[in-house]
Design a protein around this motif. Structure first.
Motif, PDB file in Angstrom:
ATOM      1  N   ASP A 105       0.884  -1.321   0.062  1.00  0.00           N
ATOM      2  CA  ASP A 105       0.050   0.090   0.114  1.00  0.00           C
ATOM      3  C   ASP A 105       0.903   1.121  -0.106  1.00  0.00           C
ATOM      4  OD1 ASP A 105      -2.563  -1.249   0.057  1.00  0.00           O
ATOM      5  OD2 ASP A 105      -2.335  -1.503   2.123  1.00  0.00           O
ATOM      6  N   ASP A 106       0.395   2.390  -0.798  1.00  0.00           N
ATOM      7  CA  ASP A 106       1.185   3.664  -0.749  1.00  0.00           C
ATOM      8  C   ASP A 106       0.835   4.492   0.447  1.00  0.00           C
ATOM      9  OD1 ASP A 106      -1.459   4.591  -1.513  1.00  0.00           O
ATOM     10  OD2 ASP A 106      -0.690   4.679  -3.444  1.00  0.00           O
ATOM     11  N   LEU A 107       1.497   5.513   0.749  1.00  0.00           N
ATOM     12  CA  LEU A 107       1.418   6.301   1.845  1.00  0.00           C
ATOM     13  C   LEU A 107      -0.187   6.961   1.829  1.00  0.00           C
ATOM     14  CD1 LEU A 107       4.485   8.469   2.002  1.00  0.00           C
ATOM     15  CD2 LEU A 107       3.675   6.619   3.581  1.00  0.00           C
ATOM     16  N   ASP A 108      -0.754   7.358   0.381  1.00  0.00           N
ATOM     17  CA  ASP A 108      -2.041   7.733   0.395  1.00  0.00           C
ATOM     18  C   ASP A 108      -2.965   6.770   0.979  1.00  0.00           C
ATOM     19  OD1 ASP A 108      -0.892  10.187  -0.674  1.00  0.00           O
ATOM     20  OD2 ASP A 108      -1.339   9.368  -2.714  1.00  0.00           O
ATOM     21  N   THR A 109      -2.683   5.757   0.950  1.00  0.00           N
ATOM     22  CA  THR A 109      -3.892   4.645   1.194  1.00  0.00           C
ATOM     23  C   THR A 109      -3.732   4.721   2.974  1.00  0.00           C
ATOM     24  OG1 THR A 109      -3.484   3.211  -0.698  1.00  0.00           O
ATOM     25  CG2 THR A 109      -4.300   2.259   1.616  1.00  0.00           C
ATOM     26  N   ALA A 110      -2.428   4.705   3.655  1.00  0.00           N
ATOM     27  CA  ALA A 110      -2.318   4.911   4.738  1.00  0.00           C
ATOM     28  C   ALA A 110      -2.844   6.163   5.495  1.00  0.00           C
ATOM     29  CB  ALA A 110      -0.963   4.672   5.295  1.00  0.00           C
ATOM     30  N   VAL A 111      -2.517   7.036   4.899  1.00  0.00           N
ATOM     31  CA  VAL A 111      -3.257   8.538   5.249  1.00  0.00           C
ATOM     32  C   VAL A 111      -4.733   8.504   5.288  1.00  0.00           C
ATOM     33  CG1 VAL A 111      -3.523  10.894   4.794  1.00  0.00           C
ATOM     34  CG2 VAL A 111      -1.220   9.976   4.561  1.00  0.00           C
ATOM     35  N   GLU A 112      -5.494   8.019   4.252  1.00  0.00           N
ATOM     36  CA  GLU A 112      -6.721   7.701   3.922  1.00  0.00           C
ATOM     37  C   GLU A 112      -7.505   6.902   5.258  1.00  0.00           C
ATOM     38  OE1 GLU A 112     -10.549   8.976   3.020  1.00  0.00           O
ATOM     39  OE2 GLU A 112      -8.729   9.871   2.221  1.00  0.00           O
ATOM     40  N   LEU A 113      -6.979   5.650   5.445  1.00  0.00           N
ATOM     41  CA  LEU A 113      -7.367   4.930   6.401  1.00  0.00           C
ATOM     42  C   LEU A 113      -7.293   5.459   7.766  1.00  0.00           C
ATOM     43  CD1 LEU A 113      -6.075   1.523   5.245  1.00  0.00           C
ATOM     44  CD2 LEU A 113      -8.572   2.221   5.551  1.00  0.00           C
ATOM     45  N   MET A 114      -6.237   6.173   8.090  1.00  0.00           N
ATOM     46  CA  MET A 114      -6.060   6.868   9.365  1.00  0.00           C
ATOM     47  C   MET A 114      -7.222   7.959   9.389  1.00  0.00           C
ATOM     48  SD  MET A 114      -2.062   7.142  10.094  1.00  0.00           S
ATOM     49  CE  MET A 114      -1.119   5.974  10.673  1.00  0.00           C
ATOM     50  N   ARG A 115      -7.058   8.783   8.394  1.00  0.00           N
ATOM     51  CA  ARG A 115      -8.326   9.906   8.303  1.00  0.00           C
ATOM     52  C   ARG A 115      -9.485   9.311   8.732  1.00  0.00           C
ATOM     53  NH1 ARG A 115      -6.967  12.677   3.716  1.00  0.00           N
ATOM     54  NH2 ARG A 115      -5.651  13.960   4.930  1.00  0.00           N
ATOM     55  N   THR A 116      -9.982   8.451   7.732  1.00  0.00           N
ATOM     56  CA  THR A 116     -11.352   7.798   7.741  1.00  0.00           C
ATOM     57  C   THR A 116     -11.835   7.214   9.034  1.00  0.00           C
ATOM     58  OG1 THR A 116     -11.196   7.538   5.326  1.00  0.00           O
ATOM     59  CG2 THR A 116     -13.025   6.224   6.485  1.00  0.00           C
ATOM     60  N   ASN A 117     -10.638   6.605   9.749  1.00  0.00           N
ATOM     61  CA  ASN A 117     -10.917   5.838  10.927  1.00  0.00           C
ATOM     62  C   ASN A 117     -10.526   6.361  12.092  1.00  0.00           C
ATOM     63  OD1 ASN A 117     -12.187   3.031   9.912  1.00  0.00           O
ATOM     64  ND2 ASN A 117     -10.292   3.538   8.620  1.00  0.00           N
ATOM     65  N   ALA A 118     -10.181   7.568  11.990  1.00  0.00           N
ATOM     66  CA  ALA A 118      -9.653   8.429  13.362  1.00  0.00           C
ATOM     67  C   ALA A 118      -8.570   7.532  13.893  1.00  0.00           C
ATOM     68  CB  ALA A 118     -10.694   8.903  14.041  1.00  0.00           C
ATOM     69  N   LEU A 119      -7.561   7.182  13.172  1.00  0.00           N
ATOM     70  CA  LEU A 119      -6.486   6.259  13.901  1.00  0.00           C
ATOM     71  C   LEU A 119      -5.210   7.027  13.696  1.00  0.00           C
ATOM     72  CD1 LEU A 119      -7.476   2.805  12.296  1.00  0.00           C
ATOM     73  CD2 LEU A 119      -7.876   3.628  14.495  1.00  0.00           C
ATOM     74  N   ARG A 120      -4.111   6.776  14.580  1.00  0.00           N
ATOM     75  CA  ARG A 120      -2.906   7.072  14.960  1.00  0.00           C
ATOM     76  C   ARG A 120      -1.945   6.262  14.313  1.00  0.00           C
ATOM     77  NH1 ARG A 120      -4.665  10.178  19.721  1.00  0.00           N
ATOM     78  NH2 ARG A 120      -5.563  12.253  19.050  1.00  0.00           N
ATOM     79  N   ARG A 121      -2.196   4.785  14.453  1.00  0.00           N
ATOM     80  CA  ARG A 121      -1.447   3.842  14.006  1.00  0.00           C
ATOM     81  C   ARG A 121      -2.050   2.730  13.325  1.00  0.00           C
ATOM     82  NH1 ARG A 121      -0.727   5.326  19.387  1.00  0.00           N
ATOM     83  NH2 ARG A 121       1.347   6.071  19.981  1.00  0.00           N
ATOM     84  N   LEU A 122      -1.408   2.144  12.224  1.00  0.00           N
ATOM     85  CA  LEU A 122      -1.903   1.053  11.609  1.00  0.00           C
ATOM     86  C   LEU A 122      -0.901  -0.180  11.729  1.00  0.00           C
ATOM     87  CD1 LEU A 122      -3.089   2.652   8.377  1.00  0.00           C
ATOM     88  CD2 LEU A 122      -4.449   1.846  10.140  1.00  0.00           C
ATOM     89  N   PRO A 123      -1.339  -1.404  11.843  1.00  0.00           N
ATOM     90  CA  PRO A 123      -0.649  -2.483  11.852  1.00  0.00           C
ATOM     91  C   PRO A 123      -0.427  -2.841  10.186  1.00  0.00           C
ATOM     92  CG  PRO A 123      -2.644  -3.324  12.248  1.00  0.00           C
ATOM     93  CD  PRO A 123      -2.748  -1.869  12.427  1.00  0.00           C
ATOM     94  N   VAL A 124       1.110  -3.255   9.817  1.00  0.00           N
ATOM     95  CA  VAL A 124       1.239  -3.608   8.280  1.00  0.00           C
ATOM     96  C   VAL A 124       1.414  -5.037   8.434  1.00  0.00           C
ATOM     97  CG1 VAL A 124       2.905  -3.121   6.520  1.00  0.00           C
ATOM     98  CG2 VAL A 124       2.635  -1.394   8.268  1.00  0.00           C
ATOM     99  N   LEU A 125       0.413  -5.790   7.476  1.00  0.00           N
ATOM    100  CA  LEU A 125       0.288  -6.911   7.331  1.00  0.00           C
ATOM    101  C   LEU A 125       0.600  -7.468   5.915  1.00  0.00           C
ATOM    102  CD1 LEU A 125      -3.091  -7.798   9.133  1.00  0.00           C
ATOM    103  CD2 LEU A 125      -0.949  -7.934  10.276  1.00  0.00           C
ATOM    104  N   ASP A 126       1.472  -8.681   5.803  1.00  0.00           N
ATOM    105  CA  ASP A 126       1.893  -9.125   4.639  1.00  0.00           C
ATOM    106  C   ASP A 126       1.190 -10.421   4.701  1.00  0.00           C
ATOM    107  OD1 ASP A 126       2.854  -9.916   2.294  1.00  0.00           O
ATOM    108  OD2 ASP A 126       4.710 -10.149   2.897  1.00  0.00           O
ATOM    109  N   GLY A 127      -0.202 -10.401   4.015  1.00  0.00           N
ATOM    110  CA  GLY A 127      -1.338 -11.330   4.087  1.00  0.00           C
ATOM    111  C   GLY A 127      -1.503 -11.524   5.624  1.00  0.00           C
TER     112      GLY A 127
END
Length: 131
Positions: free
Chosen positions: A77-99
């Motif tokens: 995933d690119d940075l824009d995806t992470a930013v959008e997920l954080m913005r949409t879900n009001a999150l400050r951290r996301l786990p990074v999963l390979d599968g």
């Protein structure tokens, strides 16, 4: 992204999670169970959802506090995806999963460093903690 994030099982107590956060000098733990990653427990969760709610950290399980819906990104995933997920879900951290495999955690500070290394948040995020 920070690779090798600290994990804790859903069955552990919030008190054990807080102690682990202190020992590892982190503000968030990736919560796991036998099927994989369940979510992220933050120091704010401990404060707001446990202590301020009048729950006993010694008897409250991490699984009772972590948000029920996992929001994560993949290494592709690119940075824009992470930013959008954080913005949409009001999150400050996301786990990074390979599968299903946990490979890291990305924080708001990580994104600030990548997007604008001269921003105040990026500057603060890049500094070593002061104890």
């Amino acid at each position: 992204m920070t690779s090798g994030p600290v994990t804790i099982d859903v069955s552990e107590s919030v008190a054990a999670a807080a102690e682990l956060m202190r020992e590892a000098d982190v503000g968030a733990l990736v919560v796991t169970d036998t099927s994989g990653v369940r979510g992220i427990l933050t120091d704010r969760d401990v404060t707001v959802r446990v202590v301020a709610a009048g729950c006993d950290p010694a008897t409250t399980a991490v699984g009772d506090v972590v948000a029920p819906d996992l929001v994560a990104v993949s290494p592709q995933d690119d940075l824009d995806t992470a930013v959008e997920l954080m913005r949409t879900n009001a999150l400050r951290r996301l786990p990074v999963l390979d599968g299903e495999r946990l490979v890291g955690i990305v924080s708001l500070g990580d994104l600030a460093i990548e997007r604008d290394a001269t921003s105040a948040l990026a500057d603060i995020s890049a500094q070593a903690p002061n104890h």
